[in-house]
Scaffold this active site. Structure first.
Site, PDB file in Angstrom:
ATOM      1  N   ASP A 186      35.587   8.018  20.270  1.00 45.25           N
ATOM      2  CA  ASP A 186      34.469   7.933  19.342  1.00 45.25           C
ATOM      3  C   ASP A 186      34.211   6.483  18.951  1.00 45.25           C
ATOM      4  OD1 ASP A 186      34.195  10.657  19.396  1.00 45.25           O
ATOM      5  OD2 ASP A 186      35.224  11.018  17.497  1.00 45.25           O
ATOM      6  N   LYS A 211      28.906   8.458  18.399  1.00 46.17           N
ATOM      7  CA  LYS A 211      27.827   9.234  17.790  1.00 46.17           C
ATOM      8  C   LYS A 211      27.379   8.551  16.506  1.00 46.17           C
ATOM      9  CE  LYS A 211      29.246  13.899  19.250  1.00 46.17           C
ATOM     10  NZ  LYS A 211      30.617  13.722  19.746  1.00 46.17           N
ATOM     11  N   MET A 249      30.256  13.311   5.834  1.00 41.05           N
ATOM     12  CA  MET A 249      28.906  13.068   6.374  1.00 41.05           C
ATOM     13  C   MET A 249      27.827  13.387   5.349  1.00 41.05           C
ATOM     14  SD  MET A 249      29.666  14.842  10.092  1.00 41.05           S
ATOM     15  CE  MET A 249      30.447  16.271   9.308  1.00 41.05           C
TER      16      MET A 249
END
Length: 270
Positions: A37, A59, A171
């Protein structure tokens, strides 16, 4: 027929290299292919052997290097080519890391898969900021939720936060206004203490404190950027601190070398 490699879903923890598990560090050192990631730092990737292939599948919100289905296919394809693959994720693979989807894809393809847990983002953030997610005097329940998900407005979060409870929101930076509005509409007091922990466990960590009603303004005023967690509950009003500098890579290698039975080129799967 070529023997399949193994896919290792490895949690890299909250960021500092010295918060890796020993098993994670050993697998990174030996891996032929590392699919990682965007939050994995150079100190951790620097543990890889010189000939390892490092593949970034970073991402960001609304922009992915590869969609999840393509990542699944990439992992399976590399393993079926005979390579042992480390899928390196921030935090823990099975806590908002999509590790479950990748494990399912591997099993469906008949590829061996193993999961190596990591210190989750919530655990790392709480420890670095010295916010105890549970506390005998303040919280006996802790819940994790995703602040970016389908149908956020329709979800029922009542009971997840309040007296005796801690709510950790992953998030949630971009949806902070909706989160505050939702929780207050579900009955949570506007005066509930909150903390926003940005870049948890890293030298640049910030811990921002306020009240639930002022959460959107706090995020906007302080220009909070991901990665960041939102923690809601009375525990956030207690003791806090700044993180120490993490050990450099040579110190980590020395630590690993001191573990009985550890060797960089050993053939075991530990």
């Amino acid at each position: 027929m070529q023997q399949s490699g193994t896919i290792y879903l490895v949690g890299a923890g909250p960021g500092p290299v010295d918060l890796l598990t020993l098993r994670a560090a050993r697998l990174i050192e030996r891996a032929e292919v590392i699919v990682h990631d965007g939050l994995i730092g150079p100190d951790i990737l620097g543990l890889a052997r010189p000939d390892a292939r490092l593949i970034s599948v970073a991402k960001q919100r609304a922009r992915h290097t590869l969609p999840q289905e393509a990542i699944n296919a990439l992992l399976v394809r590399e393993a079926q080519s005979g390579h042992d693959v480390v899928r390196l994720k921030g935090g823990d693979p099975f806590i908002f890391g999509r590790g479950g989807e990748e494990a399912e894809a591997a099993r469906a393809a008949g590829v061996p898969v193993e999961v190596v847990p990591g210190i989750s983002a919530a655990q790392g953030a709480g420890a670095a900021a010295q916010i105890a997610l549970t506390h005998r005097d303040a919280s006996s329940i802790v819940s994790f939720v995703a602040g970016q998900c389908k149908g956020l407005a329709e979800q029922d979060w009542s009971g997840l936060a309040g007296k005796g409870r801690t709510l950790v929101i992953y998030m949630g930076v971009s949806t902070a206004p909706q989160i505050a509005e939702k929780l207050m509409a579900d009955g949570l007091a506007p005066s509930m203490p909150v903390a926003v922990i940005e870049n948890a466990a890293r030298p640049e960590m910030r811990v921002l404190r306020g009240l639930l009603a002022g959460l959107p303004e706090l995020v906007e005023r302080e220009a909070v950027k991901s990665p960041a967690l939102i923690v809601i509950g009375d525990v956030t009003a207690r003791l806090s601190r700044h993180p120490d500098e993490s050990q450099d890579r040579s110190e980590v290698r020395a630590l690993l070398e001191a573990i009985p039975g550890h060797a960089r080129d050993d053939g075991d799967s530990a």
